[in-house]
Design an enzyme around this catalytic site. Structure first.
Site, PDB file in Angstrom:
ATOM      1  N   ALA A 191       4.441   4.191   2.904  1.00 21.99           N
ATOM      2  CA  ALA A 191       3.925   2.820   2.247  1.00 21.99           C
ATOM      3  C   ALA A 191       4.338   1.685   3.252  1.00 21.99           C
ATOM      4  CB  ALA A 191       4.933   2.630   0.984  1.00 21.99           C
ATOM      5  N   LYS A 192       3.650   0.780   2.884  1.00 22.58           N
ATOM      6  CA  LYS A 192       4.028  -0.356   3.682  1.00 22.58           C
ATOM      7  C   LYS A 192       3.458  -1.748   2.959  1.00 22.58           C
ATOM      8  CE  LYS A 192       5.113  -1.581   8.058  1.00 22.58           C
ATOM      9  NZ  LYS A 192       5.919  -0.484   9.125  1.00 22.58           N
ATOM     10  N   GLY A 193       4.015  -2.800   3.412  1.00 25.77           N
ATOM     11  CA  GLY A 193       3.624  -4.071   2.756  1.00 25.77           C
ATOM     12  C   GLY A 193       3.786  -5.338   3.656  1.00 25.77           C
ATOM     13  N   ASP A 202      10.279  -5.180   8.698  1.00 25.78           N
ATOM     14  CA  ASP A 202       9.552  -5.004   9.694  1.00 25.78           C
ATOM     15  C   ASP A 202       9.246  -6.418  10.526  1.00 25.78           C
ATOM     16  OD1 ASP A 202       7.470  -3.006  10.861  1.00 25.78           O
ATOM     17  OD2 ASP A 202       6.278  -4.740  10.506  1.00 25.78           O
ATOM     18  N   VAL A 205       0.919  -1.239  -0.076  1.00 27.24           N
ATOM     19  CA  VAL A 205       0.173   0.031  -0.183  1.00 27.24           C
ATOM     20  C   VAL A 205       0.866   1.216   0.012  1.00 27.24           C
ATOM     21  CG1 VAL A 205      -1.710   1.130   1.202  1.00 27.24           C
ATOM     22  CG2 VAL A 205      -1.925  -1.037   1.276  1.00 27.24           C
TER      23      VAL A 205
END
Ligand code: NAD
Length: 427
Positions: free
Chosen positions: A115-117, A156, A70
């Site tokens: 952003a992050k996934g 992460d 995202v």
């Protein structure tokens, strides 16, 4: 609101992380002045990609995992944020984590969006070969939206240097040339930065010292409790302990250990490296009831595991005078209010754990220039940025008589929305 009207990003069990984020935005909106007309842009992700990640298991069966990337906002620069491998990952969680990256990157003024996934998987159930195949397939699937100038993943929960090396290699193979700047948190031998592995925990420690000074607490002899003993919590615990604090309680996903006189953090890290958890550590007493962790007598509490750990159910028990949010989103807005009424100083995630993305930024800059800095230079720059960010947020909180979280959100949202306004809407 009846069940069928609940938006998909709210979990059936109450507000999820995205709901928490939206409430935080609602709380800051009255402080944004004329920029408030742009606030809706913060309430929806710019782009969200859901991908199927099929792999062949070692036993010949085919397994499918759901992956996400995202990009919440890119007004100030390329997307930036970690990749999480966890069985509870959902699109709504990744949306919230990506939004908090937008806020964090703006709060410490690094030139990124958010952003992050993530992949919905328990990586402990995979062999190393399976983990590698899953990582590479996921990277290929999100390849169309990531890149050194587009969106730069990082580690992460349950991802690390090795996973970043596979992501960098997969992206580079598809490109046809080595693109070291596509991820940060890489091994040093692949263009990683000295100090990156420790950066988030170090940043937590640095702002912890600043917050302690404001509260008149000496780090020497301070009692510290840490939830989550991974990259962030483990390193923060070690730095506090090296500075003379006593780490009196540690909780991870398997168990809780306490020791009144202080836990030997290095010994506990060695135990966790060997056994995967704090359970069975003989240098401390085991506590069976996990909920007791929150009531431990301490000065500084560091939630460094997952979201929504501090809730109205346990906020009232907390004895700490300072909470340092190593994790993203560990405190719900309702718990925030309880802590505020109790006079507990909450140093919000978007400042407290920003050390990781700050040194990720240094890594990205070093990769572009192919010129690498010493660890001392990195730690000095990191410390300066963390102290400055804390000081400016502290000052604004005093001026406006708001919490540090609201102050950090005012600083960050103002920067993001000013950028949005300057760029204007296309077309
Ligand atoms: P990690 O995988 O290295 O460690 C996670 C730790 O949390 C482990 O000790 C695990 O046992 C513990 N944990 C998991 N579920 C738990 C539960 N239900 N109760 C108690 N403990 C639990 O992950 P990390 O990189 O240290 O990330 C921790 C938090 O910090 C996350 O919220 C992450 O988003 C945030 N964060 C990480 C970085 C980074 O650079 N790694 C940067 C900023 C923020």
């Amino acid at each position: 609101m009846s069940q069928h009207q609940i938006p998909s990003y709210l979990t059936p069990h109450g507000i999820g992380p995205w709901g928490v984020y939206l409430e935080q935005i609602d709380r800051v909106t009255p402080h944004l002045g004329a920029l408030a007309r742009w606030v809706e842009t913060l309430k929806r992700p710019k782009r969200a990609l859901i991908v199927d990640v099929p792999i062949e298991r070692d036993d010949g069966t085919i397994a499918h995992f759901e992956g996400y990337r995202v990009q919440h906002n890119t007004s100030r620069g390329p997307g930036k944020g970690g990749v999480r491998f966890h069985q509870d990952v959902t699109l709504s969680e990744v949306m919230a984590l990506s939004a908090w990256m937008t806020i964090k990157n703006a709060a410490v003024n690094v030139p990124y969006g958010g952003a992050k996934g993530g992949i919905r998987v328990d990586p402990k159930t995979l062999s190393q070969g399976e983990l590698q195949r899953m990582t590479r397939r996921y990277t290929s699937e999100i390849n169309i939206i990531i890149g050194p100038n587009k969106d730069i993943p990082a580690p992460d929960v349950n991802t690390n240097e090795k996973v970043m090396a596979w992501m960098m290699d997969t992206y580079s193979m598809n490109l046809g040339s080595t693109a070291s700047g596509v991820v940060t948190g890489k091994p040093i031998s692949l263009g990683g930065s000295l100090g990156r592995h420790e950066a988030t925990g170090r940043g937590v420690f640095v702002v912890g010292c600043e917050a302690a000074a404001k509260k008149g607490i000496s780090i020497q002899g301070a009692r510290v409790a840490v939830q989550g003993f991974g990259n962030v919590g483990g390193i923060a615990a070690r730095l506090f302990s090296e500075a003379g604090a006593k780490v009196v309680a540690v909780q991870d996903h398997m168990g809780t250990v306490v020791r009144e006189s202080g836990i030997d953090v290095t010994a506990l890290q060695a135990h966790v490296a060997q056994h995967g958890s704090v359970v069975g550590f003989t240098g401390a007493e085991a506590v069976q009831d996990r909920a007791q962790f929150w009531g431990v007598d301490c000065d500084i509490l560091v939630p460094a595991a997952l979201e929504q750990q501090i809730t109205p159910d346990n906020a009232g028990q907390i004895k700490a005078r300072i909470i340092l949010e190593g994790a993203n989103g560990p405190t719900t807005p309702a718990a925030d209010d309880i802590l505020h009424d109790k006079g507990v100083l909450v140093v919000p995630d978007v400042i407290a754990n920003a050390g990781g993305v700050t040194v990720s930024y240094f890594e990205w800059v070093q990769d572009f220039s192919s010129f690498f800095w010493t660890e001392d230079e990195i730690n000095q720059r990191l410390t300066r940025i963390m102290r400055e960010a804390f000081a400016s947020v502290w000052q604004l909180a005093e001026e406006k008589k708001v919490s540090l979280r609201t102050a950090a959100f005012i600083v960050a949202c103002t920067r993001v929305l000013q950028a949005r306004e300057m760029r204007g809407l296309y077309p």
